[in-house]
Design a protein around this motif. Structure first.
Motif, short mmCIF file in Angstrom:
data_model
loop_
_atom_site.label_atom_id
_atom_site.label_comp_id
_atom_site.label_asym_id
_atom_site.label_seq_id
_atom_site.Cartn_x
_atom_site.Cartn_y
_atom_site.Cartn_z
N ASP A 198 0.80 -1.22 0.00
CA ASP A 198 0.00 0.00 0.00
C ASP A 198 0.84 1.28 0.00
O ASP A 198 0.29 2.38 0.06
CB ASP A 198 -0.94 0.01 1.21
N ASN A 199 2.16 1.14 -0.08
CA ASN A 199 3.03 2.30 -0.18
C ASN A 199 2.68 3.10 -1.44
O ASN A 199 2.44 2.52 -2.50
CB ASN A 199 4.49 1.83 -0.23
N GLY A 200 2.63 4.43 -1.33
CA GLY A 200 2.22 5.26 -2.45
C GLY A 200 3.07 5.07 -3.69
O GLY A 200 2.56 5.03 -4.81
N TYR A 201 4.37 4.97 -3.51
CA TYR A 201 5.27 4.78 -4.65
C TYR A 201 5.00 3.42 -5.30
O TYR A 201 4.92 3.31 -6.53
CB TYR A 201 6.72 4.88 -4.18
N ILE A 202 4.87 2.40 -4.46
CA ILE A 202 4.62 1.05 -4.98
C ILE A 202 3.33 1.01 -5.78
O ILE A 202 3.28 0.45 -6.89
CB ILE A 202 4.55 0.04 -3.82
N ARG A 203 2.28 1.60 -5.26
CA ARG A 203 0.98 1.57 -5.94
C ARG A 203 1.03 2.33 -7.27
O ARG A 203 0.40 1.92 -8.25
CB ARG A 203 -0.10 2.16 -5.03
N ARG A 204 1.77 3.45 -7.30
CA ARG A 204 1.79 4.28 -8.51
C ARG A 204 2.70 3.72 -9.59
O ARG A 204 2.36 3.72 -10.78
CB ARG A 204 2.23 5.71 -8.14
N TYR A 205 3.88 3.22 -9.21
CA TYR A 205 4.87 2.86 -10.22
C TYR A 205 5.16 1.37 -10.34
O TYR A 205 5.60 0.93 -11.41
CB TYR A 205 6.19 3.61 -9.94
N ASP A 206 4.95 0.61 -9.29
CA ASP A 206 5.38 -0.79 -9.33
C ASP A 206 4.24 -1.80 -9.46
O ASP A 206 4.41 -2.83 -10.12
CB ASP A 206 6.21 -1.10 -8.08
N ALA A 207 3.10 -1.53 -8.85
CA ALA A 207 1.96 -2.44 -9.02
C ALA A 207 1.60 -2.62 -10.50
O ALA A 207 1.27 -3.75 -10.91
CB ALA A 207 0.77 -1.95 -8.22
N PRO A 208 1.67 -1.55 -11.33
CA PRO A 208 1.37 -1.75 -12.76
C PRO A 208 2.30 -2.73 -13.45
O PRO A 208 1.92 -3.35 -14.45
CB PRO A 208 1.51 -0.34 -13.34
N LYS A 209 3.52 -2.88 -12.95
CA LYS A 209 4.44 -3.84 -13.56
C LYS A 209 3.93 -5.26 -13.37
O LYS A 209 4.00 -6.09 -14.29
CB LYS A 209 5.84 -3.69 -12.95
N LEU A 210 3.43 -5.55 -12.17
CA LEU A 210 2.90 -6.89 -11.91
C LEU A 210 1.66 -7.14 -12.76
O LEU A 210 1.49 -8.24 -13.30
CB LEU A 210 2.56 -7.03 -10.42
N ALA A 211 0.81 -6.12 -12.87
CA ALA A 211 -0.39 -6.26 -13.70
C ALA A 211 -0.02 -6.50 -15.15
O ALA A 211 -0.63 -7.32 -15.85
CB ALA A 211 -1.27 -5.02 -13.56
N ALA A 212 1.01 -5.79 -15.62
CA ALA A 212 1.45 -5.95 -17.01
C ALA A 212 2.03 -7.34 -17.25
O ALA A 212 1.79 -7.96 -18.30
CB ALA A 212 2.48 -4.88 -17.36
N LEU A 213 2.79 -7.85 -16.30
CA LEU A 213 3.33 -9.21 -16.43
C LEU A 213 2.19 -10.22 -16.50
O LEU A 213 2.20 -11.12 -17.35
CB LEU A 213 4.24 -9.53 -15.24
N ARG A 214 1.21 -10.07 -15.64
CA ARG A 214 0.10 -11.02 -15.56
C ARG A 214 -0.73 -11.02 -16.84
O ARG A 214 -1.18 -12.08 -17.29
CB ARG A 214 -0.77 -10.69 -14.35
N THR A 215 -0.94 -9.85 -17.43
CA THR A 215 -1.79 -9.77 -18.62
C THR A 215 -1.02 -9.97 -19.92
O THR A 215 -1.57 -10.50 -20.89
CB THR A 215 -2.52 -8.42 -18.67
N THR A 216 0.24 -9.53 -19.95
CA THR A 216 1.02 -9.61 -21.18
C THR A 216 1.68 -10.97 -21.36
O THR A 216 1.73 -11.51 -22.46
CB THR A 216 2.10 -8.52 -21.22
N TRP A 217 2.20 -11.53 -20.27
CA TRP A 217 2.89 -12.82 -20.33
C TRP A 217 2.31 -13.75 -19.26
O TRP A 217 2.99 -14.14 -18.32
CB TRP A 217 4.39 -12.65 -20.12
N PRO A 218 1.04 -14.12 -19.38
CA PRO A 218 0.37 -14.91 -18.32
C PRO A 218 1.05 -16.24 -18.03
O PRO A 218 1.01 -16.73 -16.89
CB PRO A 218 -1.05 -15.09 -18.85
N ALA A 219 1.68 -16.84 -19.02
CA ALA A 219 2.33 -18.12 -18.80
C ALA A 219 3.56 -18.00 -17.90
O ALA A 219 4.01 -18.99 -17.32
CB ALA A 219 2.74 -18.74 -20.14
N LEU A 220 4.09 -16.79 -17.80
CA LEU A 220 5.28 -16.57 -16.97
C LEU A 220 4.93 -16.13 -15.54
O LEU A 220 5.78 -16.17 -14.66
CB LEU A 220 6.17 -15.49 -17.59
N TYR A 221 3.67 -15.74 -15.34
CA TYR A 221 3.29 -15.19 -14.04
C TYR A 221 2.97 -16.29 -13.05
O TYR A 221 2.35 -17.30 -13.37
CB TYR A 221 2.06 -14.29 -14.21
N ARG A 222 3.42 -16.07 -11.81
CA ARG A 222 3.06 -17.03 -10.75
C ARG A 222 2.57 -16.27 -9.52
O ARG A 222 2.88 -15.12 -9.33
CB ARG A 222 4.26 -17.89 -10.37
#
Length: 222
Positions: A198-222
Motif C-alpha cells: 500500500d506504499n504510495g510509490y509502490i501503488r503508482r509505479y510498481d503495481a502496474p508492472k505486476l499487472a502488465a506481467l500477468r496480462t502480457t505474459w500470463p504463462a510466466l506469471y506465478r
C-alpha cells in the motif's frame, strides 16, 4: 522550528520519489506475440544461474521478478561501483557509479536468460530513458545489464540489437551492457514491494508492472 528527521523508511521513499514531475507508465505491448522473442541460447545449461539487471528503483524490479516462473530468489542491491560505497546513502549522491539493481537466481530448465530479458524490456521498465526512470533521476536509476558470463553478454547484445531493428520502442534503447560486482542493499530494501503493497510509490509505479506481467505474459506469471 527544528526540522524533525524522517523515519528511515519514509526518508528512503522520499529519496526514491525524487523531485521530477510524475510521468505516465509506458504502454505494454499491444500484441505480445509481436514483441520480439529473445535470441536462442545454447541448450543444456545445468544448475541455478544468476542474472543482474538495473532498471530504476530496485523495489519494483525485485517485486516483478519474484513473480516470474522459474525464478528462485531476487535480491535488491547495487552494481557497477565498489563495495565501500555500496550503501543507499552513498549511492543516492549519484557519485559512486552504482546502479540500483537486482540479482535474480533462476532455474534455466524453467526460464531462460533471454526470457528474463524479455520481461525486463517489455514490462519491467522503460529502456529508452537515460539516467532516469520516471520520477527517479540520476545515473543510479539507469537501464543496464550486467552479464555474468560471455554467453549472457552475447544474448543481451543480440537482443538489444533485435529490439532496435524491430523498432519495438518509439525511441532508441538506452540500456547499456556493463561490468561490475553486485552488492546486496540494506535489509529494509529487501522484499519492499511484498512487505509494503500500500506504499504510495509502490501503488503508482510498481503495481502496474505486476499487472502488465500477468496480462502480457500470463504463462510466466506465478
Amino acid at each position: 522550528m527544528p526540522i524533525r528527521p524522517l523515519p528511515l523508511v519514509a526518508l528512503t521513499a522520499a529519496l526514491c520519489l525524487g523531485a521530477a514531475a510524475v510521468a505516465a507508465w509506458p504502454e505494454t505491448p499491444a500484441n505480445a506475440a509481436a514483441f520480439p522473442a529473445p535470441p536462442a541460447e545454447k541448450p543444456g545449461i545445468k544448475g541455478d544461474q544468476v542474472a543482474v539487471l538495473a532498471g530504476g528503483c530496485f523495489w519494483g524490479i525485485e517485486g516483478l521478478f519474484e513473480h516470474v516462473r522459474g525464478v528462485k530468489s531476487v535480491t535488491a542491491g547495487y552494481a557497477g561501483g565498489v563495495k565501500a560505497d555500496a550503501t543507499y546513502r552513498a549511492v543516492s549522491t549519484e557519485k559512486t557509479g552504482h546502479a540500483e539493481a537486482v540479482r535474480v537466481v533462476y532455474d534455466p530448465s524453467q526460464v531462460s536468460y533471454g526470457t528474463l530479458l524479455k520481461v525486463f524490456f517489455s514490462v519491467g521498465h522503460d529502456p529508452t530513458q537515460v539516467n532516469r526512470q520516471f520520477p527517479d533521476v540520476g545515473p543510479s536509476y539507469r537501464s543496464a545489464i550486467f552479464p555474468q558470463n560471455s554467453a549472457q553478454r552475447e544474448v543481451a547484445a543480440s537482443y538489444i540489437a533485435a529490439l532496435g531493428k524491430a523498432q519495438a520502442f518509439s525511441k532508441p534503447i538506452a540500456t547499456k551492457i556493463e561490468t561490475g560486482a553486485f552488492y546486496p542493499a540494506e535489509s529494509y530494501h529487501q522484499d519492499f514491494l511484498r512487505r509494503n503493497p500500500d506504499n504510495g510509490y509502490i501503488r503508482r509505479y510498481d503495481a502496474p508492472k505486476l499487472a502488465a506481467l500477468r496480462t502480457t505474459w500470463p504463462a510466466l506469471y506465478r
